[in-house]
Design a protein around this motif. Structure first.
Motif, PDB file in Angstrom:
ATOM      1  N   LEU A  25    -137.172  -3.204  -5.472  1.00 28.44           N
ATOM      2  CA  LEU A  25    -137.167  -2.505  -4.190  1.00 28.44           C
ATOM      3  C   LEU A  25    -137.702  -3.368  -3.061  1.00 28.44           C
ATOM      4  N   ALA A  26    -138.744  -4.151  -3.352  1.00 27.74           N
ATOM      5  CA  ALA A  26    -139.395  -4.945  -2.304  1.00 27.74           C
ATOM      6  C   ALA A  26    -140.177  -6.074  -2.943  1.00 27.74           C
ATOM      7  N   GLU A  27    -140.615  -6.971  -2.081  1.00 23.30           N
ATOM      8  CA  GLU A  27    -141.496  -8.048  -2.528  1.00 23.30           C
ATOM      9  C   GLU A  27    -142.423  -8.411  -1.385  1.00 23.30           C
ATOM     10  N   ASN A  28    -143.512  -9.067  -1.727  1.00 14.35           N
ATOM     11  CA  ASN A  28    -144.441  -9.516  -0.696  1.00 14.35           C
ATOM     12  C   ASN A  28    -143.797 -10.626   0.133  1.00 14.35           C
ATOM     13  N   SER A  29    -144.135 -10.656   1.394  1.00 13.34           N
ATOM     14  CA  SER A  29    -143.592 -11.643   2.328  1.00 13.34           C
ATOM     15  C   SER A  29    -144.521 -12.851   2.417  1.00 13.34           C
ATOM     16  N   ALA A  30    -144.039 -13.913   3.027  1.00  5.94           N
ATOM     17  CA  ALA A  30    -144.880 -15.075   3.308  1.00  5.94           C
ATOM     18  C   ALA A  30    -145.922 -14.723   4.370  1.00  5.94           C
ATOM     19  N   VAL A  31    -145.709 -13.636   5.092  1.00  4.90           N
ATOM     20  CA  VAL A  31    -146.674 -13.170   6.091  1.00  4.90           C
ATOM     21  C   VAL A  31    -147.640 -12.224   5.396  1.00  4.90           C
ATOM     22  N   ARG A  32    -148.916 -12.558   5.418  1.00  7.86           N
ATOM     23  CA  ARG A  32    -149.922 -11.757   4.718  1.00  7.86           C
ATOM     24  C   ARG A  32    -149.832 -10.287   5.144  1.00  7.86           C
ATOM     25  N   LEU A 161    -147.187  -2.276  -1.271  1.00  3.17           N
ATOM     26  CA  LEU A 161    -145.788  -2.184  -0.868  1.00  3.17           C
ATOM     27  C   LEU A 161    -145.372  -0.741  -0.626  1.00  3.17           C
ATOM     28  N   PHE A 162    -144.716  -0.502   0.485  1.00  2.20           N
ATOM     29  CA  PHE A 162    -144.208   0.798   0.935  1.00  2.20           C
ATOM     30  C   PHE A 162    -145.299   1.770   1.388  1.00  2.20           C
ATOM     31  N   LEU A 163    -146.502   1.634   0.921  1.00  2.95           N
ATOM     32  CA  LEU A 163    -147.539   2.613   1.263  1.00  2.95           C
ATOM     33  C   LEU A 163    -148.429   2.139   2.409  1.00  2.95           C
TER      34      LEU A 163
END
Length: 189
Positions: A25-32, A161-163
């Motif tokens: 569904l999602a992943e962490n970005s390079a932006v903290r 993520l998402f929350l």
């Protein structure tokens, strides 16, 4: 239960993050603190948005968009409103970058300082009410039923993520209703 996931009863937070990742569904970005919503996750958002949008429009709401940059002076007038958010706002002070003379990428151009700092605060009532005062000349201009779909930016220290992420998708209604005739008569001079 999906194979390889931490048990929800053992570590709910870990289980949730693993589930979101495994479902793609999602992943962490390079932006903290930010996330990338992947196509399957975004498709879920689109379905929710379409359904909600229809429900809002069925009540007479119309979509509008308000700026995400808020002049600092607007917030200064609304000190009570700002109290809960002051620590989590990004502030824009300059409008241009330039190449670093030492060859180290880019730097903020000191000659591009804004006259007034801008607070990054989408869905801020301060800009919305400043706009509404131009739209309303009398009670006959009411009701105003606006809905806004936007990206929101809030500086979150602990993200999930998402929350809770620093930037996320959002919907917010801004409705002004006509006062009752009895109320209106009491307010007249």
């Amino acid at each position: 239960m999906a194979k390889g996931l931490t048990k929800r009863s053992v570590d709910y937070s870990q289980w949730y993050n693993e589930l979101v990742m495994k479902a793609d569904l999602a992943e962490n970005s390079a932006v903290r603190g930010c996330m990338v919503i992947k196509p399957y996750g975004y498709a879920i958002w689109e379905k929710m948005q379409q359904q909600l949008d229809k429900m809002f429009k069925d009540t007479g709401h119309e979509n509008a968009y308000f700026p995400l940059f808020i002049p600092k002076s607007f917030f200064s007038k609304e000190a009570d409103h700002v109290e809960g958010f002051a620590k989590e706002c990004a502030v824009v002070t300059h409008y241009r970058l330039k190449n670093d003379p030492d060859g180290n990428g880019v730097v903020v151009d000191p000659d591009a300082k804004l006259e007034e700092e801008l607070i990054v605060r989408p869905t801020s009532e301060t800009i919305i009410w400043n706009t509404y005062k131009n739209w309303i000349q009398s009670y006959r201009d009411l009701p105003i039923k606006c809905n806004q779909w936007a990206n929101v930016v809030r500086w979150e220290m602990r993200t999930r993520l998402f929350l809770r992420t620093a930037e996320f998708l959002w919907q917010e209604g801004h409705t002004l209703m006509q006062p009752s005739k009895r109320h209106w008569r009491k307010q007249r001079p």
